[in-house]
Design a protein around this motif. Structure first.
Motif, PDB file in Angstrom:
ATOM      1  N   ASP A 156       2.796  -2.272  -4.677  1.00 38.78           N
ATOM      2  CA  ASP A 156       3.644  -3.400  -4.361  1.00 38.78           C
ATOM      3  C   ASP A 156       4.045  -2.926  -2.806  1.00 38.78           C
ATOM      4  O   ASP A 156       4.572  -1.640  -2.704  1.00 38.78           O
ATOM      5  CB  ASP A 156       5.001  -3.733  -5.127  1.00 38.78           C
ATOM      6  CG  ASP A 156       5.915  -4.766  -4.381  1.00 38.78           C
ATOM      7  OD1 ASP A 156       5.703  -4.909  -3.125  1.00 38.78           O
ATOM      8  OD2 ASP A 156       6.644  -5.401  -5.427  1.00 38.78           O
ATOM      9  N   ARG A 189       7.458  -1.731  -1.983  1.00 34.86           N
ATOM     10  CA  ARG A 189       7.908  -0.545  -3.005  1.00 34.86           C
ATOM     11  C   ARG A 189       7.285   0.630  -2.574  1.00 34.86           C
ATOM     12  O   ARG A 189       7.547   1.880  -3.039  1.00 34.86           O
ATOM     13  CB  ARG A 189       7.894  -0.629  -4.428  1.00 34.86           C
ATOM     14  CG  ARG A 189       8.685  -1.909  -4.957  1.00 34.86           C
ATOM     15  CD  ARG A 189       8.279  -2.196  -6.477  1.00 34.86           C
ATOM     16  NE  ARG A 189       8.733  -3.309  -6.852  1.00 34.86           N
ATOM     17  CZ  ARG A 189       9.910  -3.441  -7.564  1.00 34.86           C
ATOM     18  NH1 ARG A 189      10.654  -2.394  -7.627  1.00 34.86           N
ATOM     19  NH2 ARG A 189      10.535  -4.550  -7.990  1.00 34.86           N
ATOM     20  N   ASN A 205       0.675  -7.279  -1.544  1.00 40.01           N
ATOM     21  CA  ASN A 205       0.232  -6.037  -2.056  1.00 40.01           C
ATOM     22  C   ASN A 205      -0.695  -5.115  -1.305  1.00 40.01           C
ATOM     23  O   ASN A 205      -1.478  -5.616  -0.611  1.00 40.01           O
ATOM     24  CB  ASN A 205      -0.446  -6.423  -3.593  1.00 40.01           C
ATOM     25  CG  ASN A 205       0.671  -6.947  -4.604  1.00 40.01           C
ATOM     26  OD1 ASN A 205       1.611  -6.449  -4.459  1.00 40.01           O
ATOM     27  ND2 ASN A 205       0.187  -7.909  -5.171  1.00 40.01           N
TER      28      ASN A 205
END
Length: 199
Positions: free
Chosen positions: A126, A129, A146
């Motif tokens: 991700d 993240r 992504n």
């Protein structure tokens, strides 16, 4: 095959597919501890290594569970957080410098298969993240927030790679290992080689 987060084999399933223009009576063979049809069939039975069924025109699939749990490759996956080894289940929501190392090595028993198939490995992170993603010898593709890191390991070869990233609130989908027959444009490679040797 379904692997654990560390690469150990949990389950293996084989899906057999058939296609026919007319209604057909089919026999297929394999050593399975269990079988089950995945699409509609007029009849389906499995006894002493033989699956027998009558299929309608179109496609029919059935699943078999092999008697053993051995793949043609040994796969190992390890994780670190800030340089210290970490259990995969402890990484949910983690923050710091993440390391994901994986290796695969063909097994002697599966050499006939591993020598004929290339292995593609795909890891999707991700992009919100995981930042500062480093993947030596990997290919990074960015799509829809992504980041996909992919590798191709040639038939019969062993390999070991590491991906690192700065993570916050870490979570990721499962890694995918796919053994595939490599299709290459032979004429293109012959032309490249011929041009390289000109003169």
């Amino acid at each position: 095959a379904l692997l654990s987060a560390g690469g150990e084999v949990r389950n293996i399933y084989v899906v057999n597919g058939f296609e026919a223009a007319d209604q057909s009576d089919v026999s297929d063979y394999g050593a399975y501890s269990e079988t089950q049809p995945l699409t509609q069939a007029e009849s389906f039975s499995y006894q002493e290594g033989e699956a027998a069924f009558t299929m309608a025109p179109g496609r029919f699939f059935y699943q078999g569970t092999p008697e053993g749990k051995q793949l043609p490759w040994d796969i190992a996956i390890t994780y670190t957080l800030d340089g210290k080894e970490a259990a995969p289940e402890a990484l949910s929501g983690a923050e710091g410098r993440l390391g994901i190392a994986f290796s695969l090595k063909p097994t002697a028993e599966g050499a006939a298969i591993s020598r004929s198939l290339a292995m593609t490995v795909t890891v999707t992170l991700d992009g919100k993240r995981a930042l500062n993603i480093q993947a030596d010898k990997g290919t990074l593709a960015y799509a829809g927030g992504n980041v996909t890191v992919s590798y191709v390991i040639l038939p019969g070869q062993e390999a070991a790679y590491e991906i690192t990233a700065d993570v916050k609130g870490f979570a990721m989908a499962g890694m995918q290992f796919a053994a595939v027959r490599m299709g290459v444009d032979k004429a293109m490679y012959q032309n490249i080689a011929a041009k390289a040797l000109e003169g």
